[in-house]
Write a protein that holds these residues in place. Structure first.
Motif, PDB file in Angstrom:
ATOM      1  N   LEU A 214       0.805  -1.217   0.000  1.00  0.00           N
ATOM      2  CA  LEU A 214       0.000   0.000   0.000  1.00  0.00           C
ATOM      3  C   LEU A 214       0.842   1.273   0.000  1.00  0.00           C
ATOM      4  O   LEU A 214       0.319   2.365  -0.187  1.00  0.00           O
ATOM      5  CB  LEU A 214      -0.920   0.012   1.236  1.00  0.00           C
ATOM      6  CG  LEU A 214      -1.860  -1.209   1.376  1.00  0.00           C
ATOM      7  CD1 LEU A 214      -2.627  -1.113   2.688  1.00  0.00           C
ATOM      8  CD2 LEU A 214      -2.823  -1.285   0.199  1.00  0.00           C
ATOM      9  N   ASN A 215       2.168   1.145   0.159  1.00  0.00           N
ATOM     10  CA  ASN A 215       3.005   2.340   0.325  1.00  0.00           C
ATOM     11  C   ASN A 215       3.898   2.645  -0.869  1.00  0.00           C
ATOM     12  O   ASN A 215       4.714   3.553  -0.804  1.00  0.00           O
ATOM     13  CB  ASN A 215       3.869   2.204   1.586  1.00  0.00           C
ATOM     14  CG  ASN A 215       4.887   1.073   1.457  1.00  0.00           C
ATOM     15  OD1 ASN A 215       4.949   0.387   0.440  1.00  0.00           O
ATOM     16  ND2 ASN A 215       5.676   0.880   2.501  1.00  0.00           N
ATOM     17  N   GLY A 216       3.778   1.860  -1.944  1.00  0.00           N
ATOM     18  CA  GLY A 216       4.554   2.159  -3.138  1.00  0.00           C
ATOM     19  C   GLY A 216       5.872   1.429  -3.243  1.00  0.00           C
ATOM     20  O   GLY A 216       6.465   1.363  -4.320  1.00  0.00           O
ATOM     21  N   ASP A 217       6.407   0.863  -2.144  1.00  0.00           N
ATOM     22  CA  ASP A 217       7.632   0.079  -2.185  1.00  0.00           C
ATOM     23  C   ASP A 217       7.293  -1.306  -2.715  1.00  0.00           C
ATOM     24  O   ASP A 217       6.583  -2.077  -2.072  1.00  0.00           O
ATOM     25  CB  ASP A 217       8.229  -0.017  -0.776  1.00  0.00           C
ATOM     26  CG  ASP A 217       9.543  -0.778  -0.753  1.00  0.00           C
ATOM     27  OD1 ASP A 217       9.870  -1.455  -1.752  1.00  0.00           O
ATOM     28  OD2 ASP A 217      10.240  -0.709   0.267  1.00  0.00           O
ATOM     29  N   LEU A 218       7.812  -1.653  -3.885  1.00  0.00           N
ATOM     30  CA  LEU A 218       7.365  -2.858  -4.587  1.00  0.00           C
ATOM     31  C   LEU A 218       7.602  -4.150  -3.815  1.00  0.00           C
ATOM     32  O   LEU A 218       6.865  -5.118  -3.985  1.00  0.00           O
ATOM     33  CB  LEU A 218       8.055  -2.949  -5.960  1.00  0.00           C
ATOM     34  CG  LEU A 218       7.758  -1.814  -6.946  1.00  0.00           C
ATOM     35  CD1 LEU A 218       8.475  -2.063  -8.267  1.00  0.00           C
ATOM     36  CD2 LEU A 218       6.259  -1.672  -7.163  1.00  0.00           C
ATOM     37  N   ARG A 219       8.622  -4.178  -2.968  1.00  0.00           N
ATOM     38  CA  ARG A 219       8.931  -5.416  -2.248  1.00  0.00           C
ATOM     39  C   ARG A 219       8.555  -5.351  -0.764  1.00  0.00           C
ATOM     40  O   ARG A 219       8.908  -6.250   0.006  1.00  0.00           O
ATOM     41  CB  ARG A 219      10.419  -5.752  -2.393  1.00  0.00           C
ATOM     42  CG  ARG A 219      10.774  -6.215  -3.797  1.00  0.00           C
ATOM     43  CD  ARG A 219      12.242  -6.608  -3.910  1.00  0.00           C
ATOM     44  NE  ARG A 219      12.628  -7.700  -3.041  1.00  0.00           N
ATOM     45  CZ  ARG A 219      12.430  -8.985  -3.318  1.00  0.00           C
ATOM     46  NH1 ARG A 219      11.816  -9.339  -4.441  1.00  0.00           N
ATOM     47  NH2 ARG A 219      12.834  -9.922  -2.480  1.00  0.00           N
ATOM     48  N   SER A 220       7.829  -4.321  -0.358  1.00  0.00           N
ATOM     49  CA  SER A 220       7.503  -4.176   1.056  1.00  0.00           C
ATOM     50  C   SER A 220       6.454  -5.175   1.526  1.00  0.00           C
ATOM     51  O   SER A 220       6.235  -5.321   2.730  1.00  0.00           O
ATOM     52  CB  SER A 220       7.026  -2.743   1.342  1.00  0.00           C
ATOM     53  OG  SER A 220       5.815  -2.480   0.638  1.00  0.00           O
ATOM     54  N   GLY A 221       5.817  -5.881   0.594  1.00  0.00           N
ATOM     55  CA  GLY A 221       4.845  -6.891   0.982  1.00  0.00           C
ATOM     56  C   GLY A 221       5.450  -8.245   1.281  1.00  0.00           C
ATOM     57  O   GLY A 221       4.742  -9.189   1.626  1.00  0.00           O
ATOM     58  N   ARG A 222       6.765  -8.360   1.150  1.00  0.00           N
ATOM     59  CA  ARG A 222       7.449  -9.628   1.406  1.00  0.00           C
ATOM     60  C   ARG A 222       7.992  -9.659   2.832  1.00  0.00           C
ATOM     61  O   ARG A 222       8.631  -8.721   3.281  1.00  0.00           O
ATOM     62  CB  ARG A 222       8.591  -9.813   0.406  1.00  0.00           C
ATOM     63  CG  ARG A 222       8.168  -9.708  -1.061  1.00  0.00           C
ATOM     64  CD  ARG A 222       7.317 -10.891  -1.505  1.00  0.00           C
ATOM     65  NE  ARG A 222       8.065 -12.125  -1.494  1.00  0.00           N
ATOM     66  CZ  ARG A 222       8.855 -12.534  -2.503  1.00  0.00           C
ATOM     67  NH1 ARG A 222       8.988 -11.779  -3.580  1.00  0.00           N
ATOM     68  NH2 ARG A 222       9.498 -13.676  -2.432  1.00  0.00           N
ATOM     69  N   TRP A 223       7.712 -10.744   3.537  1.00  0.00           N
ATOM     70  CA  TRP A 223       8.202 -10.950   4.914  1.00  0.00           C
ATOM     71  C   TRP A 223       7.870  -9.753   5.799  1.00  0.00           C
ATOM     72  O   TRP A 223       8.735  -9.179   6.476  1.00  0.00           O
ATOM     73  CB  TRP A 223       9.708 -11.223   4.914  1.00  0.00           C
ATOM     74  CG  TRP A 223      10.068 -12.399   4.077  1.00  0.00           C
ATOM     75  CD1 TRP A 223       9.818 -13.716   4.341  1.00  0.00           C
ATOM     76  CD2 TRP A 223      10.724 -12.366   2.793  1.00  0.00           C
ATOM     77  NE1 TRP A 223      10.285 -14.496   3.313  1.00  0.00           N
ATOM     78  CE2 TRP A 223      10.848 -13.709   2.353  1.00  0.00           C
ATOM     79  CE3 TRP A 223      11.240 -11.350   1.991  1.00  0.00           C
ATOM     80  CZ2 TRP A 223      11.447 -14.042   1.142  1.00  0.00           C
ATOM     81  CZ3 TRP A 223      11.833 -11.670   0.791  1.00  0.00           C
ATOM     82  CH2 TRP A 223      11.938 -13.001   0.372  1.00  0.00           C
TER      83      TRP A 223
END
Length: 236
Positions: A214-223
């Motif tokens: 939800l914050n624009g960081d493409l890999r922030s949904g991992r771990w």
């Protein structure tokens, strides 16, 4: 004529010569499949957005290329559905689902329930790193969809890399592509892709370890809620 580059004979001179003669992603792919036999090179594909792009590019160069997917047994159903679509679209590609040596039930009995929560590094070691090591045994090179834009651990990735972890040569054709480039290619070529990308999942791994972004960081949904940012495959 330049010798085949292997982990054992790697040198900066050979690296520079190949780099100078191959200026872009398609040059590198053509060089790779002209240099290494089908048995000597494999593409390790996660079937994310980069994966469908690179699969399409590889198909244009080598119709019988070998592709492996590290099947942890924990992926989203949408990921498995996409793999079936890719098999139908590229029937001559050799797409193998590589499974770990132990099942999830065996893992639970030996290491406890939901190891991905209690010890995610060990879970990745068992279900991803060890299977890839087995898949790369006997090969000289492997292809990855790494992009420099993806994060700090990947900014120095070159087209051709000496892979100390797997004692191999790692080839990364997409290092200069942006996220916008990836999606432009998918749309222009009408490629199938994981439906989860339309639901704010830009980077898709195992289901228990992947959340919406939800914050624009493409890999922030991992771990999420962990300091882990890589499964370990690309960490030397």
């Amino acid at each position: 004529m330049l010798d085949v580059i292997t982990y054992e004979n790697w040198s900066e001179e050979k690296f520079k010569e190949v780099s100078q003669n191959n200026k872009d992603y398609f040059d590198i792919l053509k060089w790779a499949y002209n240099t290494y036999s089908t048995e000597d090179i494999v593409y390790a594909c996660s079937f994310g957005a980069e994966g469908v792009v690179l699969t399409d590019l590889i198909y244009k160069v080598k119709k019988e290329a070998r592709i492996i997917f590290l099947d942890t047994g924990l992926h989203f159903k949408e990921t498995y559905e996409l793999i079936e679509k890719m098999k139908q679209r590229y029937p001559t590609l050799i797409i193998e689902l590589k499974k770990p040596s132990i099942s999830l039930d065996q893992q639970s009995r030996e290491y406890g329930e939901e190891l991905w929560r209690t010890n995610p590094n060990l879970c990745c070691q068992i279900r991803k790193i060890e299977p890839l090591k087995e898949a790369l045994a006997g090969t000289r090179a492997w292809i990855s969809g790494l992009r420099r834009e993806q994060g700090p651990t990947r900014v120095k990735t070159e087209y051709i890399n000496k892979d100390e972890k797997f004692k191999n040569i790692k080839i990364c054709p997409l290092i200069h592509w942006t996220w916008e480039d990836i999606w432009n290619y998918i749309r222009l070529n009408h490629l199938p892709y994981n439906e989860l990308h339309d639901q704010q999942y830009p980077s898709i791994g195992c289901e228990p370890c992947t959340k919406q972004v939800l914050n624009g960081d493409l890999r922030s949904g991992r771990w999420v809620n962990s300091d882990k940012i890589e499964c370990g495959i690309h960490v030397q």
